[in-house]
Design an enzyme around this catalytic site. Structure first.
Site, PDB file in Angstrom:
ATOM      1  N   ARG A  66      -0.672  -4.289  16.762  1.00 41.14           N
ATOM      2  CA  ARG A  66      -0.056  -3.640  15.749  1.00 41.14           C
ATOM      3  C   ARG A  66      -1.327  -2.731  16.151  1.00 41.14           C
ATOM      4  NH1 ARG A  66       1.889  -4.368   9.976  1.00 41.14           N
ATOM      5  NH2 ARG A  66      -0.020  -6.213  10.621  1.00 41.14           N
ATOM      6  N   GLU A  86      -3.873  -4.967  -2.942  1.00 43.55           N
ATOM      7  CA  GLU A  86      -3.998  -6.577  -1.743  1.00 43.55           C
ATOM      8  C   GLU A  86      -5.336  -5.519  -0.841  1.00 43.55           C
ATOM      9  OE1 GLU A  86      -3.243  -9.381  -2.220  1.00 43.55           O
ATOM     10  OE2 GLU A  86      -4.974  -9.461  -1.126  1.00 43.55           O
ATOM     11  N   THR A 116       0.525  -1.195  -0.198  1.00 42.74           N
ATOM     12  CA  THR A 116       0.131  -0.022  -0.377  1.00 42.74           C
ATOM     13  C   THR A 116       0.941   1.149   0.050  1.00 42.74           C
ATOM     14  OG1 THR A 116      -1.773  -1.110   1.618  1.00 42.74           O
ATOM     15  CG2 THR A 116      -1.702   0.558   1.157  1.00 42.74           C
ATOM     16  N   GLY A 120      -8.123  -0.550  14.596  1.00 42.36           N
ATOM     17  CA  GLY A 120      -6.793  -0.963  15.174  1.00 42.36           C
ATOM     18  C   GLY A 120      -5.912  -1.892  14.251  1.00 42.36           C
ATOM     19  N   CYS A 127      -2.659  -1.455   9.443  1.00 42.62           N
ATOM     20  CA  CYS A 127      -3.367  -1.262   8.083  1.00 42.62           C
ATOM     21  C   CYS A 127      -4.355   0.351   8.307  1.00 42.62           C
ATOM     22  CB  CYS A 127      -4.224  -2.256   7.492  1.00 42.62           C
ATOM     23  SG  CYS A 127      -3.447  -3.475   7.156  1.00 42.62           S
TER      24      CYS A 127
HETATM   25  C1  UGA Z   1      -8.323  -4.379   6.349  1.00 41.00           C
HETATM   26  C2  UGA Z   1      -8.990  -4.315   5.043  1.00 41.00           C
HETATM   27  O1  UGA Z   1     -10.122  -4.994   5.708  1.00 41.00           O
HETATM   28  C3  UGA Z   1      -8.433  -5.010   4.230  1.00 41.00           C
HETATM   29  O2  UGA Z   1      -9.185  -5.061   3.241  1.00 41.00           O
HETATM   30  C4  UGA Z   1      -7.419  -4.195   3.574  1.00 41.00           C
HETATM   31  O3  UGA Z   1      -6.321  -5.432   2.475  1.00 41.00           O
HETATM   32  C5  UGA Z   1      -6.309  -4.735   4.908  1.00 41.00           C
HETATM   33  O4  UGA Z   1      -6.621  -3.680   6.154  1.00 41.00           O
HETATM   34  C6  UGA Z   1      -5.028  -4.397   4.600  1.00 41.00           C
HETATM   35  O5  UGA Z   1      -5.368  -2.923   4.520  1.00 41.00           O
HETATM   36  O6  UGA Z   1      -4.317  -4.576   4.160  1.00 41.00           O
HETATM   37  P1  UGA Z   1      -8.173  -6.136   8.324  1.00 41.00           P
HETATM   38  O7  UGA Z   1      -6.765  -5.123   9.212  1.00 41.00           O
HETATM   39  O8  UGA Z   1      -7.195  -7.231   8.075  1.00 41.00           O
HETATM   40  O9  UGA Z   1      -8.065  -5.454   6.851  1.00 41.00           O
HETATM   41  O10 UGA Z   1      -8.526  -5.544   9.308  1.00 41.00           O
HETATM   42  P2  UGA Z   1     -10.441  -5.808   9.114  1.00 41.00           P
HETATM   43  O11 UGA Z   1     -10.662  -6.528   9.477  1.00 41.00           O
HETATM   44  O12 UGA Z   1     -10.927  -4.478   8.137  1.00 41.00           O
HETATM   45  O13 UGA Z   1     -10.696  -4.605  11.015  1.00 41.00           O
HETATM   46  C7  UGA Z   1      -9.872  -3.459  10.881  1.00 41.00           C
HETATM   47  C8  UGA Z   1     -10.170  -2.972  12.398  1.00 41.00           C
HETATM   48  O14 UGA Z   1     -11.416  -2.633  12.354  1.00 41.00           O
HETATM   49  C9  UGA Z   1      -9.997  -3.462  13.506  1.00 41.00           C
HETATM   50  O15 UGA Z   1      -9.522  -3.873  14.393  1.00 41.00           O
HETATM   51  C10 UGA Z   1     -11.507  -4.511  13.799  1.00 41.00           C
HETATM   52  O16 UGA Z   1     -11.655  -5.003  15.000  1.00 41.00           O
HETATM   53  C11 UGA Z   1     -12.194  -3.250  13.201  1.00 41.00           C
HETATM   54  N1  UGA Z   1     -13.868  -3.205  13.499  1.00 41.00           N
HETATM   55  C12 UGA Z   1     -14.198  -3.242  12.076  1.00 41.00           C
HETATM   56  C13 UGA Z   1     -14.796  -2.344  13.928  1.00 41.00           C
HETATM   57  O17 UGA Z   1     -14.712  -1.905  15.455  1.00 41.00           O
HETATM   58  N2  UGA Z   1     -16.005  -2.429  14.078  1.00 41.00           N
HETATM   59  C14 UGA Z   1     -16.246  -3.031  11.938  1.00 41.00           C
HETATM   60  O18 UGA Z   1     -17.908  -3.346  12.032  1.00 41.00           O
HETATM   61  C15 UGA Z   1     -15.375  -3.527  11.646  1.00 41.00           C
END
Ligand code: UGA
Length: 456
Positions: A343, A161, A131, A270, A273
């Site tokens: 992280r 990605e 990214t 958190g 990403c």
């Molecule tokens: C995120 C994106 O969802 C991916 O599409 C992207 O590829 C990735 O970053 C990246 O840039 O590599 P990720 O960091 O694995 O993926 O996690 P998410 O499932 O999006 O969750 C991120 C954070 O938001 C977590 O802390 C989660 O607990 C929080 N979250 C998520 C909420 O508080 N509420 C929600 O409804 C969804």
């Protein structure tokens, strides 16, 4: 896929075997390609070559082992090996936030291209997956053409990605879209070949210029972060209006224009990403002279961080107004369930803050304890949920692992000193916990019924 077909498939290198690179390398081998994963960290390469994942990701380790057994997957620390092996090279190295600013630190991407470029002496395609701030690919393409002995026969494409931790295998083998930022029909053809399987399975394949491809990634993460902060801003309102943000979110989600994804209220986002990507996006907008276009992301970030402060306040309230001499049991420390990633973990931030305010905090997480212990040795770590809450005045649910969602409130109730719980992820059945005499509070839900006894 028959072995004969494998033999005709391309040789691909994956540069950087962090989370993204490892998942990508393993899944490409699973699709039948010959794959070499390259990393500058010999310890990591050794572990991967032994078939062990250096991080937690459901379903990935068996595929890693299958890839190694098949002979289609290998790991190396050598860029010379990479240049000799591959005619397609994926750049999957990290782009963390810089120490003293919001901007992305591109030193790993630069280092990767500078190490590989001078070794590329035959036609090939280098494909960026990391990214990066919009405009980076254009600069790298020119640098690569200058450095590579193969000159302009060595091209650059950008293919962001979108995988989510905890869903890496599914998101890589069956992504919901493939974005191909290319500058030639040849580059597009190579990407179509690499992704032939998901394309055949119906995954949309979008061809763009380099800048648009870079932007799709950061715009997607900015949108997801905005949705999460939107519902968490509603949570702030619900708390003072004595409303219930979980019902609000459910009702909003039925509108197909809004949808229910990334609308789960709680402790906020958190990980490695979303937080750094929205900050790097703001920094890039400022460089481009369009700072006001993204100034809303500052508020998205602020709302997100306020949830952590609110969680600490609620915990203090249930602890009787002060953390002094109190015992706090924490369930979950990873930034989200099904991950050992800490992280920018909201859970770890809250646990460390409460410990700093005078409480004695004991933490349990099914996967992240090893990392958390290294980052925060001042916390106490338990081997089970029961152990973490034993003698607790207040229990905090900070990461919604299934094990915690399904926990028996009576069993945990037997272990604690006082039945006080703050559900930081709106993941528990409030009625069930209240029925077991817990004083249950949740982020974004007005105080309402209180059936437990605050400590103190
Ligand atoms: C995120 C994106 O969802 C991916 O599409 C992207 O590829 C990735 O970053 C990246 O840039 O590599 P990720 O960091 O694995 O993926 O996690 P998410 O499932 O999006 O969750 C991120 C954070 O938001 C977590 O802390 C989660 O607990 C929080 N979250 C998520 C909420 O508080 N509420 C929600 O409804 C969804």
């Amino acid at each position: 896929m028959a072995p004969a077909e494998h033999a005709t498939r391309r040789h691909i290198t994956v540069l950087g075997t962090g989370y993204l690179g490892t998942a990508h390398a393993v899944c490409l081998a699973e699709m039948g390609f010959e794959v070499l994963g390259v990393d500058v960290d010999p310890a990591r390469v050794k572990v991967l070559a032994q078939g062990e994942l250096p991080f937690y990701e459901p379903g990935l380790e068996p595929l890693l082992q299958a890839g190694l057994r098949s002979g289609r997957l290998a790991f190396s620390t050598s860029y010379a090996d990479a240049a000799a092996f591959g005619d397609v090279h994926f750049v999957c190295v990290g782009t963390p936030q810089r120490e003293a600013s919001y901007a992305a630190d591109l030193s790993q991407v630069d280092g990767c291209v500078d190490a590989l470029g001078p070794l590329l002496d035959r036609p090939c395609l280098v494909i960026g997956k990391s990214t990066v701030p919009v405009g980076t690919a254009e600069i790298l393409a020119a640098r690569l053409a200058r450095m590579a002995p193969a000159g302009s026969a060595c091209e650059l494409a950008w293919n962001p990605e979108f995988l989510r931790e905890g869903h890496a295998v599914q998101d890589t083998l069956r992504p919901d879209r493939i974005v191909a930022g290319v500058r030639s029909a040849r580059a597009e053809a190579v990407l179509r070949e690499v992704y032939a399987d998901p394309i055949a399975a119906g995954t949309p394949f979008l061809v763009t210029d380099l800048a648009t491809a870079e932007l799709v990634k950061v715009a997607a993460n900015a949108f997801l972060a905005t949705k999460i902060s939107f519902i968490n801003a509603m949570a702030e309102v619900c708390e003072v209006a004595h409303a219930d943000v979980t019902m609000l979110s459910e009702a909003l989600g039925h509108d197909p224009r809004i949808g229910s994804a990334a609308m789960h209220p709680g402790l906020g986002f958190g990980g490695g990403c979303l937080p750094k990507d929205i900050r790097a996006f703001m920094a890039r907008a400022e460089e481009l002279g369009v700072e006001p276009a993204l100034s809303f992301l500052r508020e998205v970030d602020n709302i997100n961080l306020r949830r952590r402060a609110r969680m600490v306040d609620l915990a203090r309230e249930l602890a009787g107004g002060s953390f002094d001499g109190r015992t706090v049991g924490v369930l979950g420390i990873a930034f989200k369930p099904d991950s050992d990633d800490i992280r920018d973990s909201p859970a770890l931030d809250v646990a460390a803050t409460i410990q700093g305010l005078g409480a004695s905090v004991t933490v349990y997480d099914p996967a992240a304890v090893r990392h958390a212990r290294r980052a925060h040795p001042e916390l106490t770590y338990a081997g089970t949920a029961i152990e973490a809450v034993t003698g607790a005045d207040v229990t905090l649910l900070l990461t919604e692992w299934r094990e915690f969602r399904e926990a028996d409130p009576e069993e945990l109730g037997q272990a604690v000193a006082h039945r006080n719980i703050v559900d930081g992820r709106n993941a528990l059945d409030a009625a069930r916990w209240r029925a077991a005499s817990w004083h249950y509070r949740a982020l974004g839900v007005g105080a309402g019924a209180t059936s437990g006894t605050p400590a103190g």
